[in-house]
Scaffold this motif. Sequence first.
Motif: not given
Length: 716
Positions: A676-696
């Motif tokens: 999937t090619i990411l485009q301008e104004n795309d809204v991404l929902t990212i899920i994962g482990e709490p530590r990595s989410i805090a880094q993001l």
Amino acid sequence: MGNKTRLNKELGLFDVFAISTGAMFSSGFFLLPGLASQYTGPSVFVAYLVAGIMIMPAMFSIAEISTALPRSGGAYFFLDRSLGPLMGTIGGLGTYFALMFKTAFAIIGIGAYASFFWEVPVKTIAIMATLFFMGLNLVGAKKTSGLQNIFVIFLLVVLGTFIVDGLYNIFFTDRVDIPGINDHFDPFFTDGFEGVIITSGFVFVSYLGLTQIASVAEEIKNPERNIPLGMLLSLIVTGLVYVLGVFVMVSVIEPSEFANDLAPAATAVKKLFNWLPGDLGAYLMTGAAMAAFASTGNAGLLSSSRYPFAMSRDTLFPAGFSKVNKMGTPYAAILLTTALILLFILILSEEGIAKLASTFQLFIFMLINLSVIVFRNSKIESYDPGYRSPFYPWMQIAGIIISFVLIIYMGWMAILFSAAIVLVAVLWYRYYARLKVKREGAIFHWFALLGKYQYPDIENEFMTILKEKGLRQGDPFDQTIINARIVNLERKINFEALVEEVSEVFSTEMHVDKDVLVKEFYATSPIEPALVIPGVSILYAKNDGVDHPSLQIIICKNGIRKPVSKGAISSEDYIKVFFFLVNSSEESRQQLRMLSRLIDIVERDEFLEEMLRITSHREMKEFLLHNERYITVQLLPGSVQGETIGKALKEVKYPTDVLVALIERGGETFPPHGNTILQENDVLTIIGEPRSIAQLFDRFVRLNKDKDKENGKALN
């Protein structure tokens, strides 16, 4: 259960290990080895090994029930919910007194060892120690376990050094003051096989602390991992210390002296630790002994105080004992337990009380092994242990037989003592508790399979516990939410037609029988929030042909009239948010965990208003996923995350334990793939482990804020 009677989850894996291990290293290592050798001679260390093996069925059974029902009260709660409140009362009061007797005995040991160095009254020191432990317990389990951890670390260092030094001197030196290995081991068995069994029963008390962790199961974080793992590690470490440590004692102490030695570890260390100046080795071992008795006393007060607390919550004890203070500790139960332990310290002096208490503990082990068989055969789906005992039911049958045989070897006085406790508990139940209790145990569900009486409320209680435990690692709840089909209904439709349409969709997607799904959705559900949260309904179904969980969410702002029921209560309501969940028939317990998580979500404040306000399917799914495991990122030119515009998703470097679950683009939401090619104004929902989410979060949100501030300063 209100927060005023709920305990904080503060204890981790090492806390479990320390409480369990600390409750065992006292009389078992510092007092009993010499006395036990009278029954079997130098093979006494083998008896310790046999005793460690014999307690394993009880350990496995307690670990299974504790991960299914992590509640304070240990044996009481297990027996009450499996065999009924009468057996729960017997188990609760009996174990409560048995633990207090052993705790009082251990705390007296602190005073006894202190008297070796200072001329102080033994019981005065014991009383002061008890009050000190009471203060720690009133502050909180974490503070209590913190001291316990210090005790256990110190103990393991000293005892480990004792074993290494002893083995080195026995096998690798020619010291004349340490006799040859054969001098103290012939004859090896002084009374044959029977002597080993009798001795194993005698030293069995050394391992009873292993099961004390069950009484604080409610306060343990991640109990499905930490309880069985902590208990197993504790058994391995303790067993090794007992077997190797007693082997060293047998090797370096004359047999005639050893058989009458009440402090064999201190005697043995006089011939070891010669690399330390003066009597420092003896001081270290005496300090370790005091730490051992202190850890047993501390853990004993912590665990025994949970029995009146748990029984009070179930109305088997006066109501005041179920209250907790601002620190989250059951203060009334702690104060009562402290007062009784102080009484026992003042009036009891005979060491034999530990043997009497252990006899009743063996009786409890018989019933706990039976409880696992009862729970398994009751077929209660919400009985969902995260750990299952191996070799069921043979492990439990072996445990029952072992306990029965050891009780016989304990003698008539111990048996009569246990019978007296049972009699007191029966009288207490008959004249105080029976009129206040309206529940029965899981054994009635087993009877129900034979056409007998069944007590349905126990399923509701187990569901509540399941809900508090939350999802298990590997449960695909987040993925199910991400893939959920959301339908906004504008047209008028009745409930029956809605069920038909939803079932048709599931049937087409999963190739399962539509009529079976319809029937399942219509079935009366024990999980129905509509009576508590008007406007929301959860329906679910199971089918053999389903290979993964699937969810449909129906939003109807005008509401659809639906009959709702829970137990004996029924009514009708206009439902505006429907959840339809389908799982495999083979994953019924996983479905219950996912349903429990859904209930947690719909019980949020203003849940219905938020669901009806949100128009974006992505935002709606994010609202349902809302926790520390996700973040939303919009790809804007000039921002940190804007650097990914025009790249394929697989080219973007995110932490390995996160996943881009959803992309919203032009009002549509879809799960992406690597190309999937990411485009301008795309809204991404990212899920994962709490530590990595805090880094993001730091990378995308805070960096952008800092960048905006710098740009603002440059403009000024």
